[in-house]
Design a protein around this motif. Structure first.
Motif, PDB file in Angstrom:
ATOM      1  N   UNK A 171       0.851  -1.192   0.000  1.00  0.00           N
ATOM      2  CA  UNK A 171       0.000   0.000   0.000  1.00  0.00           C
ATOM      3  C   UNK A 171       0.885   1.240   0.000  1.00  0.00           C
ATOM      4  N   UNK A 172       0.492   2.213  -0.776  1.00  0.00           N
ATOM      5  CA  UNK A 172       1.208   3.485  -0.787  1.00  0.00           C
ATOM      6  C   UNK A 172       0.921   4.232   0.508  1.00  0.00           C
ATOM      7  N   UNK A 173       1.848   5.091   0.941  1.00  0.00           N
ATOM      8  CA  UNK A 173       1.559   5.886   2.133  1.00  0.00           C
ATOM      9  C   UNK A 173       0.327   6.751   1.897  1.00  0.00           C
ATOM     10  N   UNK A 174      -0.489   6.939   2.931  1.00  0.00           N
ATOM     11  CA  UNK A 174      -1.651   7.823   2.786  1.00  0.00           C
ATOM     12  C   UNK A 174      -1.216   9.229   2.376  1.00  0.00           C
TER      13      UNK A 174
ATOM     14  N   UNK B 108      -0.814   3.490  14.315  1.00  0.00           N
ATOM     15  CA  UNK B 108       0.619   3.785  14.412  1.00  0.00           C
ATOM     16  C   UNK B 108       1.481   2.768  13.664  1.00  0.00           C
ATOM     17  N   UNK B 109       1.097   1.496  13.729  1.00  0.00           N
ATOM     18  CA  UNK B 109       1.884   0.476  13.030  1.00  0.00           C
ATOM     19  C   UNK B 109       1.861   0.683  11.522  1.00  0.00           C
ATOM     20  N   UNK B 110       0.742   1.114  10.992  1.00  0.00           N
ATOM     21  CA  UNK B 110       0.632   1.379   9.550  1.00  0.00           C
ATOM     22  C   UNK B 110       1.476   2.590   9.168  1.00  0.00           C
ATOM     23  N   UNK B 111       1.408   3.649   9.983  1.00  0.00           N
ATOM     24  CA  UNK B 111       2.202   4.842   9.708  1.00  0.00           C
ATOM     25  C   UNK B 111       3.690   4.560   9.743  1.00  0.00           C
ATOM     26  N   UNK B 112       4.106   3.829  10.754  1.00  0.00           N
ATOM     27  CA  UNK B 112       5.531   3.493  10.871  1.00  0.00           C
ATOM     28  C   UNK B 112       5.972   2.607   9.713  1.00  0.00           C
TER      29      UNK B 112
END
Length: 188
Positions: free
Chosen positions: A3-6, A129-133
């Protein structure tokens, strides 16, 4: 799946990519530049990477204190400026001792940026947070893996000195957009 970063994290992702691009490039090319570009003895050439690594380690150990005193934005922006200054000194001086100092400045400038980016990513609203990191780690380590071979390819076309100049440009860009690290992603 991948997935690309939001969208809210694109600037952080760009900074992560650029910071680790620079880190990988200096790790792989600083001693080569010292040896082949400046004619330094092998031990002196190795000192460029050693000083880079040492100042990066010191910077990482003192990063929390710096970020608390100065704020994450100031630390990342100042780090970008140190990268640009350090590369300018390393490739502009033509003197091995000054080039070592320059690579040390690059290490100091890069030291805190990636950890601060990960911290900012973990605070992104509406994103775990896990997705952002994970998104920032993917962006950053892509730069780390792409940086050295891309720099080598560019060096073949221009020169290693000219290719390393690209890192100064990245440093300037980080200095300009580094304020995104101090804000919650998506804020202006």
């Amino acid at each position: 799946g991948f997935a690309l970063p939001p969208r809210a994290m694109l600037v952080l992702g760009f900074i992560a990519f650029g910071v680790l691009f620079c880190e990988g490039a200096v790790a792989d090319w600083s001693a080569v530049y010292m040896r082949e570009g400046l004619g330094a003895a092998p031990g002196v050439a190795a000192a460029a990477f050693a000083v880079f690594s040492l100042l990066m380690a010191i910077g990482r150990l003192s990063g929390d204190t710096l970020a608390q005193r100065l704020g994450p934005s100031t630390v990342v922006r100042g780090g970008g400026a140190l990268v640009a200054l350090g590369i300018a000194l390393a490739v502009g001086s033509g003197i091995p001792t000054l080039a070592i100092v320059g690579f040390g400045l690059v290490g100091a400038g890069l030291a805190c940026a990636f950890p601060l980016i990960l911290s900012a990513a973990a605070r992104t609203p509406n994103i775990a947070p896990s997705t952002g990191i994970a998104a920032m780690a993917t962006s950053g380590y892509t730069g780390f893996l792409i940086g050295p071979p891309l720099l080598g390819t560019l060096a073949e076309a221009v020169s290693l000195r000219g290719a390393l100049g690209l890192l100064a440009i990245i440093g300037v860009i980080v200095a300009l957009v580094g304020g995104a690290v101090g804000r919650r992603p998506g804020e202006r």
